[in-house]
Design a protein around this motif. Structure first.
Motif, PDB file in Angstrom:
ATOM      1  N   GLY A  77       5.091   4.094  -4.159  1.00 10.61           N
ATOM      2  CA  GLY A  77       6.034   5.138  -4.576  1.00 10.61           C
ATOM      3  C   GLY A  77       7.421   4.533  -4.717  1.00 10.61           C
ATOM      4  O   GLY A  77       7.571   3.395  -5.160  1.00 10.61           O
TER       5      GLY A  77
ATOM      6  N   GLY B 253      18.268   3.979   6.229  1.00 12.32           N
ATOM      7  CA  GLY B 253      17.287   4.562   5.307  1.00 12.32           C
ATOM      8  C   GLY B 253      17.915   5.670   4.475  1.00 12.32           C
ATOM      9  O   GLY B 253      17.812   5.684   3.245  1.00 12.32           O
TER      10      GLY B 253
ATOM     11  N   SER C 194      -2.640   7.294  -6.101  1.00 13.41           N
ATOM     12  CA  SER C 194      -2.496   7.964  -7.390  1.00 13.41           C
ATOM     13  C   SER C 194      -2.780   6.992  -8.550  1.00 13.41           C
ATOM     14  O   SER C 194      -2.096   5.978  -8.697  1.00 13.41           O
TER      15      SER C 194
ATOM     16  N   ASN D 255      16.046   0.180   2.994  1.00 10.69           N
ATOM     17  CA  ASN D 255      16.538   1.256   2.119  1.00 10.69           C
ATOM     18  C   ASN D 255      16.294   0.906   0.648  1.00 10.69           C
ATOM     19  O   ASN D 255      15.824  -0.193   0.334  1.00 10.69           O
TER      20      ASN D 255
ATOM     21  N   ALA E 297      -3.819   6.130   5.476  1.00 12.77           N
ATOM     22  CA  ALA E 297      -3.608   4.810   4.849  1.00 12.77           C
ATOM     23  C   ALA E 297      -3.999   3.692   5.815  1.00 12.77           C
ATOM     24  O   ALA E 297      -4.652   2.717   5.417  1.00 12.77           O
TER      25      ALA E 297
ATOM     26  N   ASP F 120      -2.118   2.245  -4.740  1.00  7.65           N
ATOM     27  CA  ASP F 120      -1.616   3.603  -4.518  1.00  7.65           C
ATOM     28  C   ASP F 120      -2.777   4.549  -4.736  1.00  7.65           C
ATOM     29  O   ASP F 120      -3.651   4.284  -5.566  1.00  7.65           O
TER      30      ASP F 120
ATOM     31  N   ALA G 114       3.707   1.613   2.776  1.00 12.13           N
ATOM     32  CA  ALA G 114       4.878   2.364   2.306  1.00 12.13           C
ATOM     33  C   ALA G 114       4.464   3.768   1.866  1.00 12.13           C
ATOM     34  O   ALA G 114       4.754   4.192   0.749  1.00 12.13           O
ATOM     35  N   VAL G 115       3.731   4.455   2.743  1.00 14.87           N
ATOM     36  CA  VAL G 115       3.350   5.846   2.461  1.00 14.87           C
ATOM     37  C   VAL G 115       4.179   6.752   3.372  1.00 14.87           C
ATOM     38  O   VAL G 115       4.781   6.294   4.344  1.00 14.87           O
TER      39      VAL G 115
ATOM     40  N   ARG H  71       0.250   6.272 -10.700  1.00 16.01           N
ATOM     41  CA  ARG H  71       1.187   5.308 -10.091  1.00 16.01           C
ATOM     42  C   ARG H  71       0.658   3.883 -10.259  1.00 16.01           C
ATOM     43  O   ARG H  71       1.392   2.961 -10.549  1.00 16.01           O
TER      44      ARG H  71
ATOM     45  N   VAL I  58       0.873  -1.186   0.000  1.00 16.94           N
ATOM     46  CA  VAL I  58       0.000   0.000   0.000  1.00 16.94           C
ATOM     47  C   VAL I  58       0.904   1.228   0.000  1.00 16.94           C
ATOM     48  O   VAL I  58       1.662   1.457   0.954  1.00 16.94           O
ATOM     49  N   GLY I  59       0.835   1.997  -1.084  1.00 18.03           N
ATOM     50  CA  GLY I  59       1.764   3.108  -1.295  1.00 18.03           C
ATOM     51  C   GLY I  59       2.856   2.598  -2.221  1.00 18.03           C
ATOM     52  O   GLY I  59       3.833   2.011  -1.766  1.00 18.03           O
TER      53      GLY I  59
END
Ligand SMILES: NC(=O)c1ccc[n+]([C@@H]2O[C@H](COP(=O)([O-])OP(=O)(O)OC[C@H]3O[C@@H](n4cnc5c(N)ncnc54)[C@H](OP(=O)(O)O)[C@@H]3O)[C@@H](O)[C@H]2O)c1
Length: 274
Positions: A16, A178, A43, A126, A84, A41, A75-76, A46, A13-14
């Motif tokens: 990016g 990170g 968007s 990372n 989220a 996502d 992953a937002v 995306r 979820v997310g």
């Protein structure tokens, strides 16, 4: 994860930069096929990009994306975590593990936004997860069952090296693990610029700098030698390397790196979740 194992169903979820790195890393591991993953996502652009690039289903609604999910990576950005988490909350099954990779967001905050007893693992990965050379530091909440933690760590292990630490070290991990690739990219770019200054084309200089960085890191990991000892092996008495090292010490490069990681870690503790 062994070939014969059925892959654990993962939803991201997310989707990016980090969400994509997770998807790309799992697919290139060979253990995952596009049908074993789903992504969502906010968007539409995306969603289209991820489904066209990786063949991974990217439904229009989060509930469809969570169908069958055994592990959900959230992953937002930290500021988007509350919305989220609230969106995924009604669609989680009790056995689903939620993996939060948001910098500076404590497990307690994630738990507050999810059904009681949701199993949460906080991870600081990372960008190198994309090429399966990530560093992933993780802390499970006390609610995570041991078989689910094993399953989650096996999936994380497909993306790179995993280390379990107490949650009090997760902000430090943000500064070192990170953010770390950005510092190393700066070093590689600077080394390559030195090559350019001496007349090399940039792309060739970048190859020289990046492979030198990769080799140096591999030596530390594979020989187990202290980097100071390896440095001494490169620096011949009265030779060229020690001249370069003196320049770096005079310009306080070592202190600058220590300070960079500390500042990033401190900032992780101040990130806004709203
Ligand atoms: N980038 C790194 O190297 C790195 C490393 C370690 C950890 N992290 C952590 O990973 C997380 C993601 O970072 P990132 O760099 O990948 O950020 P990013 O590139 O901005 O990706 C986040 C994606 O999530 C989307 N989004 C926002 N709200 C959403 C929602 N409610 N549901 C679904 N999708 C939503 C965003 O869409 P919009 O852009 O339209 O809002 C965006 O496409 C952050 O918490 C960060 O701390 C990042």
């Amino acid at each position: 994860m062994e070939e014969r194992d059925k892959p654990v169903k993962v939803s991201v979820v997310g989707a990016g930069k980090m969400g994509e790195a997770i998807i790309a890393g799992l697919l290139s591991s060979g253990a995952y096929k596009p049908g074993d993953l789903k992504a969502y996502d906010i968007s539409p652009l995306r969603r289209r990009y991820i489904s066209e690039t990786y063949g991974v289903e990217c439904p229009e609604t989060v509930d469809e994306a969570l169908e069958d999910a055994e592990i959900v990576f959230v992953a937002v950005k930290p500021k988007d975590m509350a919305s989220a988490l609230s969106a995924i909350s009604p669609h989680l099954r009790p056995e689903t593990v939620v993996v939060s990779i948001a910098a500076g967001v404590p497990i307690s905050y994630v738990e507050e936004h999810l059904p009681e007893n949701t199993q949460v693992v906080r991870v600081m990965p990372n960008l190198a997860c994309r090429v399966r050379e990530g560093m992933l530091v993780y802390t499970p909440s006390t609610r995570v069952k041991s078989e689910n933690l094993d399953k989650t760590v096996r999936v994380l292990g497909l993306l790179g090296r995993t280390v379990r630490l107490g949650e009090e070290y997760l902000n430090l991990a943000t500064g070192l693990v990170g953010s770390g690739p950005a510092y190393i990219y700066l070093v590689i770019d600077a080394l390559a610029d030195a090559g350019v200054r001496m007349g090399l084309p940039k792309d060739l200089a970048l190859t020289l700098a990046a492979q030198t960085t990769l080799g140096a890191a591999k030596m530390v990991l594979e020989t187990g030698e202290h980097p100071a000892k390896l440095k001494d092996m490169v620096a011949t008495p009265g030779g060229t390397t020690v001249e370069g090292l003196l320049e770096l010490e005079e310009r306080a490069v070592r202190a600058a790196f220590i300070s960079a990681v500390s500042k990033a870690a401190e900032k992780a503790g101040r990130l806004k979740t709203r």
